[in-house]
Write an enzyme that holds these catalytic residues in place. Structure first.
Site, PDB file in Angstrom:
ATOM      1  N   ASP A  91       0.869  -1.173   0.000  1.00  0.00           N
ATOM      2  CA  ASP A  91       0.000   0.000   0.000  1.00  0.00           C
ATOM      3  C   ASP A  91       0.910   1.230   0.000  1.00  0.00           C
ATOM      4  OD1 ASP A  91       1.043   0.326   2.493  1.00  0.00           O
ATOM      5  OD2 ASP A  91      -0.858   0.248   3.564  1.00  0.00           O
ATOM      6  N   ASP A 299      -8.056  -7.101   0.588  1.00  0.00           N
ATOM      7  CA  ASP A 299      -7.090  -7.308   1.669  1.00  0.00           C
ATOM      8  C   ASP A 299      -7.690  -6.748   2.947  1.00  0.00           C
ATOM      9  OD1 ASP A 299      -6.520  -4.336   1.037  1.00  0.00           O
ATOM     10  OD2 ASP A 299      -5.423  -4.700   2.889  1.00  0.00           O
ATOM     11  N   CYS A 337     -14.767 -26.550   7.013  1.00  0.00           N
ATOM     12  CA  CYS A 337     -13.450 -25.978   6.720  1.00  0.00           C
ATOM     13  C   CYS A 337     -12.388 -27.067   6.613  1.00  0.00           C
ATOM     14  CB  CYS A 337     -13.072 -24.982   7.813  1.00  0.00           C
ATOM     15  SG  CYS A 337     -11.478 -24.187   7.540  1.00  0.00           S
ATOM     16  N   CYS A 339      -9.011 -26.392   6.743  1.00  0.00           N
ATOM     17  CA  CYS A 339      -7.706 -25.890   7.189  1.00  0.00           C
ATOM     18  C   CYS A 339      -7.104 -26.844   8.213  1.00  0.00           C
ATOM     19  CB  CYS A 339      -7.830 -24.477   7.762  1.00  0.00           C
ATOM     20  SG  CYS A 339      -8.353 -24.381   9.476  1.00  0.00           S
ATOM     21  N   CYS A 342      -8.871 -26.826  11.651  1.00  0.00           N
ATOM     22  CA  CYS A 342     -10.148 -27.536  11.741  1.00  0.00           C
ATOM     23  C   CYS A 342      -9.995 -29.042  11.565  1.00  0.00           C
ATOM     24  CB  CYS A 342     -11.130 -26.973  10.716  1.00  0.00           C
ATOM     25  SG  CYS A 342     -11.647 -25.296  11.145  1.00  0.00           S
ATOM     26  N   HIS A 368      -6.876 -20.314  10.685  1.00  0.00           N
ATOM     27  CA  HIS A 368      -8.224 -20.686  10.222  1.00  0.00           C
ATOM     28  C   HIS A 368      -8.897 -19.508   9.506  1.00  0.00           C
ATOM     29  CE1 HIS A 368     -12.463 -21.796  10.198  1.00  0.00           C
ATOM     30  NE2 HIS A 368     -12.686 -20.624  10.782  1.00  0.00           N
TER      31      HIS A 368
END
Ligand SMILES: [Zn+2]
Length: 408
Positions: A91, A299, A337, A339, A342, A368
């Protein structure tokens, strides 16, 4: 060409695309995790890669103050510095310096401000920010812009939007000047169709790490005023044929209907074959609503900040992992999920980690949450490609807003 954006499918205003950068591809729509100080807080780059996060962000303001962009450049640029070899974006620091309400002075030339770290005086101008972002060396760099609160009246929003456009012209000139001076090749992205006619300046001996090929994105401002958003979009398009367009000044205090209305306006005004990046927006429902309105990139610090605070995103809304009801809950944070949090850990265990103040807890929920947004964008992309996005996104939003699991 090092940088390209290709739209491969669309469904209404929603699009699926591919952004190519010198550090690889980004399948869009995409969520970019934010590494404010050249680290996505509490997560290792290897974990981000495993999640499927393709592009990440770093903050110009923070890295300029600490450790300093010249230091980062001397160590090979921000990719090497932080051990991330994939696509990156910086940025411009505009959002940060304009957030320093009592610490800054704004003029047409730029912004003077005091560091939040030690109170030292600094000055950002379009030119100095281009040099800093060139030193950091991310693939995509953002123009320096004038950011205002979300509820600003039209006169203030016009003043900031028009200044941002004047600053864009200065950013573009400096971006190309530095590219010609320091590498002779590091000048891509602003002009996709035209070839630069600028002659390289007399070569300056420079032993520093060479400036890489980068793309400069403009930022559409205009607050919550449709006329200003239209005018800004048109003015920016008239300056150059940009690879992508930032949409700034949203999610800064305005209402959600206002934000969505502005996305509809900008969607009509920006070229359909260029990337659109909605800056600083990262709640799950806003990502889906953004994709519905033609946004390709997002983002936000929300997934990691909320992860550290013990709030998890789930398909049924947010869950506060400290809640007493989770004490013996054997289920994962989100049953759909995939991930690594999880797959391996129960809500009961994660609650225990937070209650016992164990550092693993905030890492597991941060991971997560980032995975949740990255996977949500992957799912959206698949739905755009297979033609089911409209129905899928309506169902997803309805379930998310129903929230059978009470919010903290
Ligand atoms: Zn998960």
């Amino acid at each position: 060409m090092t940088f390209t954006f290709d739209r491969i499918a669309s469904a209404g205003a929603a699009r699926a695309g591919v952004l190519m950068t010198p550090h690889g591809r980004v399948d869009t729509p995409a969520f970019m995790a934010v590494g404010t100080a050249a680290t996505v807080k509490a997560l290792d780059p290897l974990e981000l890669e495993a999640i499927g996060c393709q592009m990440i962000l770093a903050n110009t303001y923070h890295l300029h103050l600490r450790p300093g962009d010249e230091i980062v450049r001397s160590l090979g640029g921000v990719h090497r510095f932080m051990g991330w070899d994939g696509p990156m974006l910086t940025d411009s620091g505009g959002f940060q310096v304009f957030s320093l309400e009592s610490l800054r002075t704004v003029s047409e030339d730029g912004v003077e401000f005091r560091s939040h770290i030690d109170g030292s005086r600094h000055r950002f101008t379009p030119e100095s920010v281009m040099q800093i972002e060139r030193n950091l060396g991310a693939d995509v760099i953002m123009q320096f812009d004038h950011v205002i609160p979300g509820q600003s009246v039209e006169a203030d929003a016009r003043d900031a939007s028009e200044r941002s456009i004047r600053w864009l012209v200065r950013c573009r000139t400096e971006f190309e000047r530095i590219g010609n001076r320091e590498s002779g090749i590091g000048n891509r992205g602003s002009s996709l169709l035209a070839t630069s006619t600028t002659q390289p300046a007399a070569s300056i001996p420079d032993s520093r790490f060479p400036i890489p090929d980068q793309a400069l994105f403009p930022i559409v401002q205009g607050g919550i005023h449709a006329t200003l958003r239209r005018e800004a979009s048109r003015a920016i398009r008239s300056i150059d044929d940009w690879l992508g367009y930032g949409i700034g000044g949203l999610s800064v205090g305005e209402s959600k209907p206002d934000m969505y209305a502005m996305l509809d306006v900008v969607n009509e005004e920006l070229p359909t074959d260029r990337a659109r990046y909605l800056m600083g927006v990262g709640f799950p429902e806003d990502l889906v609503e953004g994709v519905r309105r033609g946004v390709d990139m997002f983002d936000c610090v929300a997934p990691t900040r909320m992860g550290r605070n013990g709030t998890a995103f789930t398909a049924d809304g947010r869950v506060n992992v400290r809640r007493a009801e989770l004490k013996a809950d054997p289920r994962p944070l989100d049953e759909t999920c995939e991930c690594s949090t999880c797959k391996r850990f129960s809500r009961a265990y994660i609650r225990h980690l937070f209650v016992a103040d164990e550092i693993l807890g905030l890492r597991l929920v941060s991971l997560h949450n980032v995975h949740f947004l990255v996977a949500l964008m992957r799912r959206s992309r698949a739905a755009v490609i297979d033609g089911t996005f409209d129905a899928w996104s309506r169902d997803w939003l309805a379930r998310y807003h129903t929230r059978p699991t009470p919010v903290s």
